[in-house]
Design an enzyme around this catalytic site. Structure first.
Site, PDB file in Angstrom:
ATOM      1  CE  LYS A 127       7.080  10.337  35.077  1.00  0.00           C
ATOM      2  NZ  LYS A 127       8.532  10.258  35.918  1.00  0.00           N
TER       3      LYS A 127
ATOM      4  CB  SER B 215       6.414   9.490  47.385  1.00  0.00           C
ATOM      5  OG  SER B 215       5.951  10.522  46.501  1.00  0.00           O
TER       6      SER B 215
ATOM      7  CD  GLU C 169      -3.073   0.850  44.591  1.00  0.00           C
ATOM      8  OE1 GLU C 169      -2.171   0.509  45.333  1.00  0.00           O
ATOM      9  OE2 GLU C 169      -3.620  -0.086  44.302  1.00  0.00           O
TER      10      GLU C 169
ATOM     11  CB  CYS D  70       5.046   0.074  48.727  1.00  0.00           C
ATOM     12  SG  CYS D  70       4.493  -0.764  47.623  1.00  0.00           S
TER      13      CYS D  70
ATOM     14  CD  GLU E  35       7.298   4.724  51.805  1.00  0.00           C
ATOM     15  OE1 GLU E  35       6.973   5.771  51.321  1.00  0.00           O
ATOM     16  OE2 GLU E  35       7.008   3.558  51.040  1.00  0.00           O
TER      17      GLU E  35
END
Ligand code: NAD
Length: 494
Positions: free
Chosen positions: A190, A244, A266, A300, A398
């Site tokens: 996906k 996220s 991750e 990231c 972030e």
């Protein structure tokens, strides 16, 4: 491997066709979810209307993956044969790299030269690396008492669902596909809503290279519909995710509420770059700032926190501001472009929100200038340097944009405390000429990766992933194969 200056980009632009349907069981099939429009953040242009997967479509894709797995058409091949087909897949990607790079650049706004020379190169290398590894993996015969023989063998887990983001859309995908496919699993991918077309094309290239129908299915769709349906599916054995931290936690819940599938995460990061007194200061600050602004900070591992000795703060700000100016965005189709746009107008608002709040609270902010030649409908944002204390939201959250938080520290102990003082633990950077300090401090930094005197260096041979709120499990290297396989113990009484 690739040279963007030799590519006739305008000709490719005229020829490239964006796939718009789902790729399931080796065919393009209609999606019955709400269609999504791919809008280029470069200039607001509508690139394509993509059909999306509904819950029922996801179910069909999982069924197709399950049937392919049980038929053993892929899982039952000799590893060497699987490896050879993976190499053919890598070659097919290599041969279509220019179209894929153009698609990525238009979809998410990174410079087309970066998309080709960095991203596609990484994708081809990754697929080749796992293709080569296919028949180099050995199982175990542990020592047991005479009269017995124990075998510990690795078996493919079954059906893998992979949910990926848009920032390095095909690299993140290759990191999932390489180890899961080479181990013999079937996959339902996906992609992110913004980068659906390039993912669909990748699925077709895999099939054309000989990966059998049903082994790799691509279901574009909305996270809350198609992504969630995969995570809640009772016939998915492994869910591997890059994205996220918030969505990662939701996936753990979906797994717990369905079949308890194993989930690999991750997630986000807030990389500290710690510059010690004895470091090559100019190099350390320059590389850190570049590591924050690269890919418009949509990374990231972006080195978004720069920790410097208090008395060197002004010098650090001066150098970082110069880097910010040199990395101000330009048209992603311009081959000289160091940076393109952010991914979307929505994301632009989010990033701008962080900076506006910081300004309103009196934070020292330095903004690079935005060129007046950029398309008015593009999602462009100039890099920012901010001086903050460790509790400021720019030092904790972030941003996923080109915003560097410069944080002064008074002692190495304090630097370490600040570096470890966020919810994340993906990567850290340390700058020092002292070998002993490099070893001591890198052990004390709580992150999955520590770079010493460099940023973002790596190789397919080394694992990548985080601790704490940055997730668990590792992409890349042979360790990634462990995520997609089960150990079987066979004890034979002789
Ligand atoms: P995101 O979590 O919003 O989306 C990632 C994927 O999850 C997309 O495919 C999306 O459609 C899907 N999704 C969204 N909601 C879902 C739900 N409820 N159920 C199932 N799927 C859902 O992340 P993003 O904004 O696209 O990407 C940026 C994030 O990814 C950042 O936090 C970044 O740090 C992280 N990231 C991590 C790594 C890493 O290796 N650790 C690499 C790249 C990006």
């Amino acid at each position: 491997m690739f040279d963007a200056t030799r590519v006739p980009w305008n000709d490719i632009r005229d020829q490239v066709e964006f796939p718009t349907r789902l790729f399931v069981n080796g065919s393009w099939v209609q999606g019955s979810g709400d269609a999504l429009t791919l809008v280029s953040p470069r200039n607001g242009e509508n690139l394509a209307t993509i059909e999306t997967a509904s819950v029922a479509d996801v179910d069909l894709a999982v069924q197709s993956a399950r049937e392919a797995f049980e038929s053993r058409i892929w899982s039952g091949l000799a590893p060497r044969e699987r490896g050879q087909i993976m190499m053919a897949f890598a070659q097919n990607v290599h041969d279509h790299a220019e179209e894929l790079a153009l698609m990525i650049s238009l979809e998410m706004g990174k410079p087309v030269s970066e998309a080709l020379q960095t991203e596609l190169r990484a994708v081809v290398n990754c697929l080749r690396w796992y293709g080569e590894a296919a028949d180099k993996i050995v199982d175990e015969v542990p020592v047991t008492a005479p009269g017995s023989l124990a075998l510990v063998t690795r078996e493919a887990a079954g059906v893998v669902a992979a949910i990926v983001p848009w920032n390095f859309p095909l690299t993140m995908t290759a990191w999932k596909l390489g180890p899961s496919l080479v181990a013999g699993n079937s996959v339902v991918l996906k992609p992110d809503e913004h980068t659906s077309a390039s993912a669909l094309m990748l699925g077709k290239l895999a099939f054309d290279a000989g990966i059998p129908a049903g082994v790799l299915n691509v279901v574009p769709g909305y996270g809350r519909v198609a992504g969630r349906a995969l995570a809640e599916h009772h016939d998915v054995d492994v869910l591997t995710f890059t994205g996220s931290t918030g969505v990662g936690r939701a996936l753990l819940e979906y797994s717990a509420q369905s079949n308890g599938k194993r989930v690999w995460l991750e997630l986000g990061g807030k990389t500290p770059s710690v510059v010690l007194e004895d470091a090559d200061f100019v190099q350390a600050v320059t590389s850190s700032a570049q590591g924050c602004f690269y890919n418009m900070g949509q990374m990231c591992t972006a080195a978004s926190r720069l920790l410097v000795p208090e008395h060197l703060l002004e010098q650090a700000v001066e150098i970082a501001t110069e880097v910010a100016k040199s990395m101000s965005p330009s048209d992603p189709m311009d081959l000289a472009s160091a940076n393109g746009s952010l991914v979307s107008a929505t994301h632009l608002e989010r990033v701008r929100g962080f900076v506006d709040r910081a300004k309103a609270s009196g934070t020292r902010i330095y903004e690079a200038e935005l060129s007046s030649e950029l398309a008015a409908d593009g999602s462009y944002f100039a890099p920012v340097v901010a001086v903050v204390d460790p509790t400021h939201e720019l030092a904790q959250n972030e941003v996923f944009g080109p915003v560097l938080a410069v944080i002064p520290y008074r002692s190495e102990e304090e630097a370490l405390e600040i570096a470890n003082g966020t919810e994340y633990g993906l990567a850290s950077v340390l700058w020092t000429q002292n070998l002993t300090k490099a070893h001591e401090l890198s052990r004390k930094l709580r992150s999955g990766v520590v770079w010493v005197n460099c940023f973002e260096e790596g190789d397919m041979t080394i694992p990548f992933g985080g601790v704490k709120g940055s997730g668990f499990g590792r992409d890349k290297s042979l360790h990634a194969i462990e995520k997609f396989t089960d150990l079987k113990t066979t004890w034979i009484q002789l």
